[in-house]
Scaffold this active site. Structure first.
Site, mmCIF file in Angstrom:
data_model
loop_
_atom_site.group_PDB
_atom_site.id
_atom_site.type_symbol
_atom_site.label_atom_id
_atom_site.label_comp_id
_atom_site.label_asym_id
_atom_site.label_seq_id
_atom_site.Cartn_x
_atom_site.Cartn_y
_atom_site.Cartn_z
ATOM 1 N N TYR A 47 43.123 30.697 39.368
ATOM 2 C CA TYR A 47 42.924 31.834 38.453
ATOM 3 C C TYR A 47 44.175 32.042 37.591
ATOM 4 C CZ TYR A 47 42.937 36.594 36.702
ATOM 5 O OH TYR A 47 43.048 37.679 35.871
ATOM 6 N N SER A 95 47.689 38.066 32.051
ATOM 7 C CA SER A 95 48.047 38.797 33.270
ATOM 8 C C SER A 95 49.527 38.626 33.572
ATOM 9 C CB SER A 95 47.213 38.236 34.433
ATOM 10 O OG SER A 95 47.716 38.692 35.659
ATOM 11 N N LYS A 99 45.068 31.585 33.210
ATOM 12 C CA LYS A 99 45.725 32.494 32.252
ATOM 13 C C LYS A 99 46.879 31.773 31.546
ATOM 14 C CE LYS A 99 42.947 35.821 32.963
ATOM 15 N NZ LYS A 99 41.904 36.037 31.956
HETATM 16 P P1 NAD Z 1 35.179 42.158 35.015
HETATM 17 O O1 NAD Z 1 34.684 41.108 35.927
HETATM 18 O O2 NAD Z 1 34.886 43.570 35.336
HETATM 19 O O3 NAD Z 1 34.671 41.865 33.531
HETATM 20 C C1 NAD Z 1 34.443 40.568 33.043
HETATM 21 C C2 NAD Z 1 33.073 40.559 32.376
HETATM 22 O O4 NAD Z 1 32.845 39.254 31.823
HETATM 23 C C3 NAD Z 1 31.931 40.838 33.352
HETATM 24 O O5 NAD Z 1 31.118 41.866 32.816
HETATM 25 C C4 NAD Z 1 31.184 39.515 33.452
HETATM 26 O O6 NAD Z 1 29.806 39.715 33.657
HETATM 27 C C5 NAD Z 1 31.512 38.871 32.127
HETATM 28 N N1 NAD Z 1 31.505 37.388 32.120
HETATM 29 C C6 NAD Z 1 32.158 36.565 32.976
HETATM 30 N N2 NAD Z 1 31.891 35.275 32.658
HETATM 31 C C7 NAD Z 1 31.057 35.298 31.582
HETATM 32 C C8 NAD Z 1 30.435 34.308 30.792
HETATM 33 N N3 NAD Z 1 30.564 32.993 31.065
HETATM 34 N N4 NAD Z 1 29.648 34.670 29.756
HETATM 35 C C9 NAD Z 1 29.489 35.976 29.479
HETATM 36 N N5 NAD Z 1 30.044 36.964 30.174
HETATM 37 C C10 NAD Z 1 30.832 36.634 31.231
HETATM 38 O O7 NAD Z 1 36.767 41.935 34.874
HETATM 39 P P2 NAD Z 1 37.880 42.901 34.262
HETATM 40 O O8 NAD Z 1 38.652 43.469 35.383
HETATM 41 O O9 NAD Z 1 37.306 43.799 33.259
HETATM 42 O O10 NAD Z 1 38.811 41.818 33.570
HETATM 43 C C11 NAD Z 1 38.667 41.468 32.209
HETATM 44 C C12 NAD Z 1 39.668 40.390 31.859
HETATM 45 O O11 NAD Z 1 40.985 40.837 32.162
HETATM 46 C C13 NAD Z 1 39.489 39.076 32.623
HETATM 47 O O12 NAD Z 1 39.786 38.010 31.750
HETATM 48 C C14 NAD Z 1 40.528 39.164 33.716
HETATM 49 O O13 NAD Z 1 40.938 37.902 34.155
HETATM 50 C C15 NAD Z 1 41.646 39.888 32.983
HETATM 51 N N6 NAD Z 1 42.571 40.603 33.884
HETATM 52 C C16 NAD Z 1 42.062 41.532 34.755
HETATM 53 C C17 NAD Z 1 42.925 42.198 35.615
HETATM 54 C C18 NAD Z 1 42.377 43.211 36.596
HETATM 55 O O14 NAD Z 1 43.083 43.574 37.524
HETATM 56 N N7 NAD Z 1 41.171 43.716 36.439
HETATM 57 C C19 NAD Z 1 44.303 41.927 35.577
HETATM 58 C C20 NAD Z 1 44.785 40.999 34.670
HETATM 59 C C21 NAD Z 1 43.906 40.330 33.809
HETATM 60 C C1 UD1 Z 2 46.210 40.777 42.347
HETATM 61 C C2 UD1 Z 2 46.190 39.299 42.092
HETATM 62 C C3 UD1 Z 2 46.715 39.024 40.688
HETATM 63 C C4 UD1 Z 2 45.898 39.803 39.661
HETATM 64 C C5 UD1 Z 2 45.944 41.281 40.013
HETATM 65 C C6 UD1 Z 2 45.069 42.054 39.071
HETATM 66 C C7 UD1 Z 2 46.525 38.273 44.296
HETATM 67 C C8 UD1 Z 2 47.431 37.470 45.152
HETATM 68 N N1 UD1 Z 2 46.985 38.595 43.072
HETATM 69 O O1 UD1 Z 2 47.521 41.180 42.253
HETATM 70 O O2 UD1 Z 2 46.643 37.647 40.383
HETATM 71 O O3 UD1 Z 2 46.417 39.610 38.352
HETATM 72 O O4 UD1 Z 2 45.456 41.457 41.359
HETATM 73 O O5 UD1 Z 2 44.986 43.383 39.397
HETATM 74 O O6 UD1 Z 2 45.431 38.601 44.669
HETATM 75 N N2 UD1 Z 2 47.265 45.623 49.084
HETATM 76 C C9 UD1 Z 2 47.193 46.111 50.380
HETATM 77 N N3 UD1 Z 2 45.965 46.220 50.964
HETATM 78 C C10 UD1 Z 2 44.804 45.873 50.314
HETATM 79 C C11 UD1 Z 2 44.897 45.385 49.000
HETATM 80 C C12 UD1 Z 2 46.144 45.266 48.420
HETATM 81 O O7 UD1 Z 2 48.207 46.438 50.982
HETATM 82 O O8 UD1 Z 2 43.730 45.990 50.918
HETATM 83 C C13 UD1 Z 2 48.583 45.519 48.444
HETATM 84 C C14 UD1 Z 2 48.928 44.112 48.017
HETATM 85 O O9 UD1 Z 2 49.562 43.421 49.042
HETATM 86 C C15 UD1 Z 2 49.835 44.397 46.812
HETATM 87 C C16 UD1 Z 2 49.304 45.700 46.237
HETATM 88 O O10 UD1 Z 2 48.548 46.304 47.281
HETATM 89 O O11 UD1 Z 2 51.141 44.597 47.246
HETATM 90 C C17 UD1 Z 2 48.403 45.493 45.039
HETATM 91 O O12 UD1 Z 2 47.408 44.545 45.388
HETATM 92 P P1 UD1 Z 2 46.254 44.105 44.367
HETATM 93 O O13 UD1 Z 2 45.542 45.301 43.878
HETATM 94 O O14 UD1 Z 2 45.450 43.053 45.053
HETATM 95 O O15 UD1 Z 2 47.041 43.501 43.136
HETATM 96 P P2 UD1 Z 2 48.148 42.340 43.053
HETATM 97 O O16 UD1 Z 2 48.489 41.825 44.394
HETATM 98 O O17 UD1 Z 2 49.264 42.841 42.233
#
Ligand code: NAD
Ligand code: UD1
Length: 336
Positions: free
Chosen positions: A150, A125, A154
């Protein structure tokens, strides 16, 4: 045909990546414990691709389950999505986050080492950069002390993978995602947030759908043009495709180091107000919002310099913010 294990393959980013893998001719086996996803996603993947990936409902925290899986399945590469991802929750439950996000990772890497499985893609991330001193953020920007357990998982996760790569002759790529949003063009898969969404886009779509009364915009006193914070919102399908090219880079042995990492974003920053305006325009919905105090732990601005990914992975985000917002809205309407 190469067989890829996708952990967390029924989740938001995992499901979109499984679709791209299947469409590109890979065989896919999914492990997911359904802790943050639904089994219906599997059927929807089949509907989109007309192919059925293997599925194992296993918990990666249980070492014996993982060992048993690898005793019965031979795979050529692993894309590891499975993790907990709620920043706020991680502050309340740090040990659960370390157990799931670090414990599972270590078990997987041990199995890879023990069975000579190579080629690992890790979901990292942009949170590892914190508030970077320079924008856009390049991969040379220093990793800042994590703001949450969290975020720490990472950072530690990347370090563990790097050390395992050098010690055990593995090859891995960490993709540092910026802000993934949107849904597949088919609107059959998308993001399924549990409870009240913490992220901006699901909150926006739920507000427009009438599930939430009002969007709170966290702060309009940031040092940005309109005072609201800036992020790099990337369409989840573009993000999914970055995994395929990264995997192919490892299969083709084009990686320059055993452990590499890349920024995966669009390269463009958008403020919260810009997102709101774009959403209103593209969906013809009026959004009810108010400005409230900043959310603690938030940074002012983060957007990617994607030069390295463009050059080394031959990958570039194709979809616009408008396309991503429209797909998120269509997905929301389908799931009301
Ligand atoms: P998500 O929660 O939708 O998907 C994660 C999946 O992993 C889920 O289906 C959950 O059931 C499964 N899971 C969790 N723990 C498990 C375990 N112990 N055994 C088996 N399955 C398990 O999340 P996502 O948004 O698709 O994110 C995927 C990855 O990307 C994660 O590692 C997350 O930290 C990373 N990531 C996500 C974002 C974001 O904004 N979505 C941003 C940066 C990084
Ligand atoms: C958040 C996580 C970050 C993660 C990322 C994944 C926090 C502090 N950080 O980041 O670790 O990797 O999601 O997508 O949670 N906002 C509003 N109103 C809302 C929700 C969000 O104004 O109801 C604003 C936030 O202040 C931010 C922007 O929208 O400026 C994006 O927010 P969000 O989607 O939560 O993502 P990040 O803050 O970038």
């Amino acid at each position: 045909m190469k067989k890829i294990l996708v952990t967390g393959g029924l989740g938001f980013i995992g499901s979109h990546t499984v679709v791209e893998l299947l469409n590109d001719g890979y065989e896919v086996v999914i492990i997911d414990n359904l802790s943050n996803s639904k089994i219906e996603v599997l059927n929807n993947i089949v509907e989109i691709t007309s192919k059925k990936p293997d599925f194992y409902q296993l918990d990666l925290r249980v070492k014996s389950e993982i060992k048993n899986f690898f005793d019965n399945n031979k795979v050529d590469g692993i894309i590891h999505f499975a993790a907990f991802k709620a920043v706020g929750e991680s502050v309340e439950k740090p040990l659960e986050y370390y157990e799931n996000n670090i414990g599972s990772l270590v078990y997987l890497l041990q199995e890879m080492r023990n069975r000579n499985i190579d080629n690992f893609i890790f979901s990292s991330s942009c949170t590892v950069y914190g508030q970077a001193d320079e924008l856009p953020i390049t991969e040379n920007a220093p990793v800042k002390p994590a703001e949450s357990p969290y975020g720490n998982t990472k950072q530690i996760g990347e370090e563990i993978i790097k050390e395992a790569c050098y010690a055990n002759n593995l090859n891995a790529i960490a993709l540092r995602y910026f802000n993934p949003i949107g849904a597949h063009d088919s609107i059959k898969i998308g993001e399924l947030p549990l409870g009240v969404p913490q992220n901006l886009i699901p909150f926006v779509t739920q507000t427009a759908a009438g599930i939430r009364e009002q969007l709170s915009i966290f702060g309009n006193d940031y040092p940005t043009a309109d005072g609201t914070a800036i992020r790099d919102y990337i369409h989840v399908v573009d993000l999914a495709k970055a995994h395929i090219v990264s995997l192919q880079r490892l299969f083709d042995k084009k990686n320059k180091h055993p452990f590499e990492f890349f920024n995966i974003g669009t390269g463009t920053g958008s403020s919260v107000l810009e997102v709101v305006k774009s959403f209103e325009q593209v969906t013809s919905q009026k959004l009810n919002y108010k400005i409230v105090d900043r959310r603690s732990g938030d940074i002012t601005a983060a957007y990617a310099d994607t030069t390295l990914a463009n050059k080394e992975l031959n990958w570039k985000a194709q979809k616009t913010l408008d396309q991503a917002l429209l797909s998120a809205w269509l997905w929301q309407q389908k799931n009301i």
